[in-house]
Structure formats: structure tokens, C-alpha cells
Write a protein that holds these residues in place. Sequence first.
Motif, mmCIF file in Angstrom:
data_model
loop_
_atom_site.group_PDB
_atom_site.id
_atom_site.type_symbol
_atom_site.label_atom_id
_atom_site.label_comp_id
_atom_site.label_asym_id
_atom_site.label_seq_id
_atom_site.Cartn_x
_atom_site.Cartn_y
_atom_site.Cartn_z
ATOM 1 N N LEU A 280 14.075 18.807 69.165
ATOM 2 C CA LEU A 280 15.298 18.942 68.382
ATOM 3 C C LEU A 280 14.961 19.031 66.898
ATOM 4 C CD1 LEU A 280 18.406 18.954 68.362
ATOM 5 C CD2 LEU A 280 18.316 16.466 68.115
ATOM 6 N N THR A 281 15.509 20.025 66.224
ATOM 7 C CA THR A 281 15.327 20.167 64.784
ATOM 8 C C THR A 281 16.676 20.078 64.092
ATOM 9 O OG1 THR A 281 15.451 22.577 64.969
ATOM 10 C CG2 THR A 281 13.254 21.581 65.001
ATOM 11 N N LYS A 282 16.648 19.662 62.833
ATOM 12 C CA LYS A 282 17.895 19.466 62.112
ATOM 13 C C LYS A 282 17.642 19.592 60.616
ATOM 14 C CE LYS A 282 21.548 16.013 61.349
ATOM 15 N NZ LYS A 282 22.672 16.935 61.594
ATOM 16 N N ALA A 283 18.610 20.199 59.938
ATOM 17 C CA ALA A 283 18.597 20.259 58.475
ATOM 18 C C ALA A 283 19.932 19.730 57.975
ATOM 19 C CB ALA A 283 18.371 21.683 57.989
ATOM 20 N N THR B 280 22.921 10.635 65.539
ATOM 21 C CA THR B 280 23.274 9.985 66.801
ATOM 22 C C THR B 280 23.022 10.969 67.934
ATOM 23 O OG1 THR B 280 24.954 8.614 65.725
ATOM 24 C CG2 THR B 280 25.119 8.885 68.102
ATOM 25 N N LEU B 281 22.243 10.540 68.920
ATOM 26 C CA LEU B 281 21.894 11.386 70.059
ATOM 27 C C LEU B 281 22.740 11.092 71.283
ATOM 28 C CD1 LEU B 281 17.999 11.162 69.788
ATOM 29 C CD2 LEU B 281 19.494 12.949 68.880
ATOM 30 N N GLY B 282 23.351 9.927 71.346
ATOM 31 C CA GLY B 282 24.140 9.547 72.512
ATOM 32 C C GLY B 282 24.304 8.041 72.564
ATOM 33 N N VAL C 183 27.274 13.407 72.656
ATOM 34 C CA VAL C 183 27.869 13.529 71.318
ATOM 35 C C VAL C 183 28.412 14.934 71.150
ATOM 36 C CG1 VAL C 183 26.432 11.764 70.247
ATOM 37 C CG2 VAL C 183 25.624 14.127 70.324
ATOM 38 N N ASP C 184 29.387 15.077 70.231
ATOM 39 C CA ASP C 184 29.925 16.390 69.918
ATOM 40 C C ASP C 184 29.124 17.014 68.775
ATOM 41 O OD1 ASP C 184 30.759 15.139 67.586
ATOM 42 O OD2 ASP C 184 32.850 14.952 68.213
ATOM 43 N N GLY C 185 29.625 18.135 68.255
ATOM 44 C CA GLY C 185 28.904 18.841 67.206
ATOM 45 C C GLY C 185 28.763 18.068 65.919
ATOM 46 N N ASN C 186 29.606 17.049 65.731
ATOM 47 C CA ASN C 186 29.534 16.218 64.530
ATOM 48 C C ASN C 186 28.835 14.892 64.788
ATOM 49 O OD1 ASN C 186 30.990 18.056 62.880
ATOM 50 N ND2 ASN C 186 32.889 17.403 63.857
ATOM 51 N N GLN C 187 28.107 14.800 65.895
ATOM 52 C CA GLN C 187 27.361 13.604 66.289
ATOM 53 C C GLN C 187 28.265 12.391 66.515
ATOM 54 O OE1 GLN C 187 25.781 15.697 63.669
ATOM 55 N NE2 GLN C 187 25.013 16.549 65.567
ATOM 56 N N HIS C 188 29.486 12.637 66.958
ATOM 57 C CA HIS C 188 30.376 11.558 67.357
ATOM 58 C C HIS C 188 30.279 11.368 68.862
ATOM 59 C CE1 HIS C 188 32.902 12.706 63.598
ATOM 60 N NE2 HIS C 188 31.965 11.815 63.297
ATOM 61 N N VAL C 189 30.159 10.112 69.303
ATOM 62 C CA VAL C 189 29.995 9.829 70.722
ATOM 63 C C VAL C 189 31.259 10.211 71.480
ATOM 64 C CG1 VAL C 189 29.621 8.014 72.428
ATOM 65 C CG2 VAL C 189 28.347 7.982 70.280
#
Length: 573
Positions: A161-164, A480-482, A140-146
Motif C-alpha cells: 500500500l502506498t499513500k501520499a 487507519t486500515l481497519g 474503511v471507506d475512502g476517507n479511512q473511516h471505519v
Amino acid sequence: MALTSTLFTGLSGLNVNQTRLNVVGNNIANVNTVAFKGSRALFKPQFYVTDAAGSPPSADFGGTNPSQRGLGASVSAIEKSWAPGSIESTGHDTDLAIDGDGFFILKGKEQKFTRDGSFTLNQDNKLVNSTGDFVQGFGVDGNQHVITGALDRITIPLGKLTKADATTAATFVGNLNAGGPLATGASVLSSQAMVDNSTGIAPTAASRLIDLRDTAGGDFITSGATLMLNGSRGGRDIPALTLTVDGATSVQDLQNFLAQGMAIDTSVAGPVGYTPGVTLVPDATGATAQLFVTGNAGLENKLEIPPADLVRSDGLTTFAFSGAPTNAPIGESVYTSVRAYDSLGNPLTVNLTAVMESKQDTGTTWRYFAYSADDTDAKSFDPTAASHPGSVIGTGTIDFDPTGKLLTLNEPVISIDRKNTGSGTPLSISLDFSSMTALSATNSKMIGSSNGQPIGTLANFSIGANGIITGSFDNGLTTTLGQVAIATFDNKQGLVDKGGNNYIAGPDSGVPKIAAPLDLGGGAIRAGALEASNVDLSAEFINLIIASTGFSASSRVITTSNQLITELLNTSR
């Protein structure tokens, strides 16, 4: 010579039936192997000896057929059955099965393909098979697009993995009491009378703060000292703000300091006779002057500066204001607060008051005031700044029709400054009042909520039918991780079995067509399940009997031929 040929013919029968026994035995041995595909052995006649070629018919002759003798059998092919096996649930998140056509793609020393989806995560959170080959997919890219088209190792970083998620919208529900009184007044706080000691008359905005005295001659503050303000608005404490005084600090600086510290929105005109802000008003003789702090309209915007809330660094009170407003604010108003988050997951508080501003035949108009102590402009006072918004982050009107329905269609936006925090700035939040009404009630009620989440750690994941891997964080976010990739072939029979449930492309298989599941004829992914072997054990037992019968019959041919040869030899004795 003929008897000798018979021996070899029988031997060929032994060979082909032995091959068939080997194939059947392998099928039975792998009856419980994950995603195993059974095989079958196909025979063909080896070749024929032509004793007579035959002749065509003529007017006087009916013709003859050819006369040929077969010399045994050979294996024509060993074919795999690509019939699907049953899909059985395992409960393991990393177990995958393909429901339909296609193969998982593996990469170790070479690219391989498999139907066996018994995968695990290694110490680096990479998805691997039992022999350590990496499962391939799309990242995925930086915007979680595959990112399709580029195969890579599938990584599921559980616990790492952490996310806000930054807040982008706040929604408000409730009812504003249209039957309440209009906001026709505002808080007014007044200081004691002051004198500019350097002139002996009323100070001006340009007067130095260190020259101010009360009428009894007492000092207010000395150079190098600090003023600390701890006022309240609507009965709620406002975070402290400090002003360090030097020889150049003016009365105008003090006015700006008080306006910022009390979260007064000076961009909005108040009710008739009330101008929000801090003003210096001399008396009729010009001998003294007082500071007047005027707040915004509405009871929920009521300002208070008790004597202990404006103190010097030595702890002594100074600039004594009337603790309660000399003019009590009136007007229907309501307060609510919303928790928001910046792009780093830092929690922020957004305070909002709504005040009834006007009533017309066309409905009511309410004004909202938004402020946040987490705006970086509110953290300190800068006398040199061109403006002093402080914690004030926005204002606007909300219009309702005579039936109490919202007329304002566009969602207003407020901005929280987050300079020098490392997070994205400004944080813009749209305000949605579409669920609000303005009907007569006992009092106004408004409840706010927002999107956005604080920092969270990847705690779980799921894989959809399309192969998309979705991670779930312990703060409620998902991302989305992949995506798992699969390969299809024009001719699966052309694949070369490398053992271990793995295949490679063969000369006649065609090139692999790599795509997402459900694309290009590929099947769907079933997570938490494995494909079983497609071996039909009852059919294999029948094949076992048939092969062993063929083997026994072929051995009888050899035995019979041997007996006849022995009889022939005995005739010469």
C-alpha cells in the motif's frame, strides 16, 4: 438382586470418575495451550429406588419417612471455566489477546469464534489463524473511516500500500524587521530602442514582433524562431520560459511573455511612480520605443535579465536589457521557500517574499508575494490566454499592531494550478502567520514549513485497545486500515467446542453480538501478546487425586459385591 445392583452402582462410580479423569487429563494436557479454557466434570445421583414412601403423622401416629436406595452416579455436566488466562507479551505484531469478555471472529467454511489470537499474515496480507481461517473485522471507506456493521477479512498490505498526502497548510515563524526602510522603489529594466521596420517609426503593442529592429537596423527575431527567457528574481534563477514566434506574434505578446517569465504580480499596485508589469514607452519624437520591465517592490523582488538570459533559438542574444535594474529596488523584505506536495505526492516549491508596505501609528503592514514554478500555468506561455499569471499564485497583506503582534486573524489561501497532472487541482494552501512578529531587528527572518507528504509505502502497523489498525508509512504518514471485531454471547456455556480452540454458536448460547472491542461489554485488544491457558496445574493435580481415589473406591465396591456373591454361591455347595 441387591448385590447385583451394587455391582452396577460401583460401575457407575467407575464411569463418572473415569470421565472426571478424562477431563482432568485434558486440562493438564492443554496447560500450555494458548487461550485454552479448562473444564470440570459435575456429578449427580443417578436415580433412587423407593422401598417405602413414608406416611404422614396423625393424632395417634407420628408418621414415617420415606426409605430410598441410590443406584449410583451419573455426569450432570461438563462445564468450561471462562476465567481469563494471564496475558503474556510475545513481541509479534499479529499476536492478539482479548483483555476481558469476547471472542475473535473467524470465517472459513463456517463462522467460528476463538480466544486464540495467534494470527499471521498470509501471502495476500490477510490476517489468518494457524488453520487458514480468515480473521474478521471492519474495513474503511475512502476517507479511512471505519465501516462498522459489515464484517470483512482484515487486510494489512505491508510493502504494497502506498499513500501520499497533499499539502493543505503552510506555517511561517520568525520576525519581520519593523525598523527597516519602507518599500518605496522597485526594479526597472529597460531594453534598447526599437523601430517598427514596417512603418519606420516607434512600434506599438499591436506591431508584429518580426518587424522589430534596433536603431542600427539589426533583426531581433524571425518567424518560426524561439525566444528563451532565463531571468532572475531576488538573485534566484527563474525557470526558463519559451515563446515561439510566428507572423502574428505581437509586441503585446512579448510584454505578456516577459511579465509571466519574470514572475511579476501585476495585480498589485507598486510604490508611487512604479507600476508592476511590462510597458512599451515611445521616445519624445515617436521615432523609437523601449520596453520597460517593472518588478514588485522590495529588495527580494529585484529583477535581472542579463544579455545571455534572453536569447534566440540560434543562440544569439536579442532584445538586450540592462542586466541590472536602472532603478535599484529598496525596502525591507525577506524571502523563504516551502516544500509542498500535491495529491499524488509530487514535490512542489512555494516561494514567498514579504515586503514592508507601510508604517502607521497603528502598526506596520507587510505584503507577501507567493509564486511557484510548479504551477502548470508557469510551464508554458499561451499568447491566446486572457491572463498570464504564470508562477504567481497569490498575494496579500499581513498587519501587525504597535507591539509587533499579528492583527490579521484570517488565514489567507493561495492556489497552485495542477491541471493535466493527474492530481487534484487546484492545490489550495492556507498560510498561517500567527507565529510571526514585526519588531525592530537587524534584519528580517522568516522560515516556512508545511504539512503534506510524498509517496510512502506501508512499513509497519499497530493495533490499539479498541481494535483500530493503524498503518505507518515510511514517509511518516499514518492511516487507519481497519478494525478488529469481537463477538460476545449471553451464555458462553452454550457454545459448542469444535476443537482446535474454536467454538460455534449453540442452541443455548444466544446469537453472537458483534461489535468493536470495548463496546457491548467486550474486552480490550492487547497487541503483541497472547492469552495463556487458565488451567491451574496444582488444582488439577488435586482433582486427579480425588478422581483416582473415587475410581479406586468404586472398584472396591465391585470387588466386595463380587466376594459376597461368591460366598452366597458357596452356601449352596
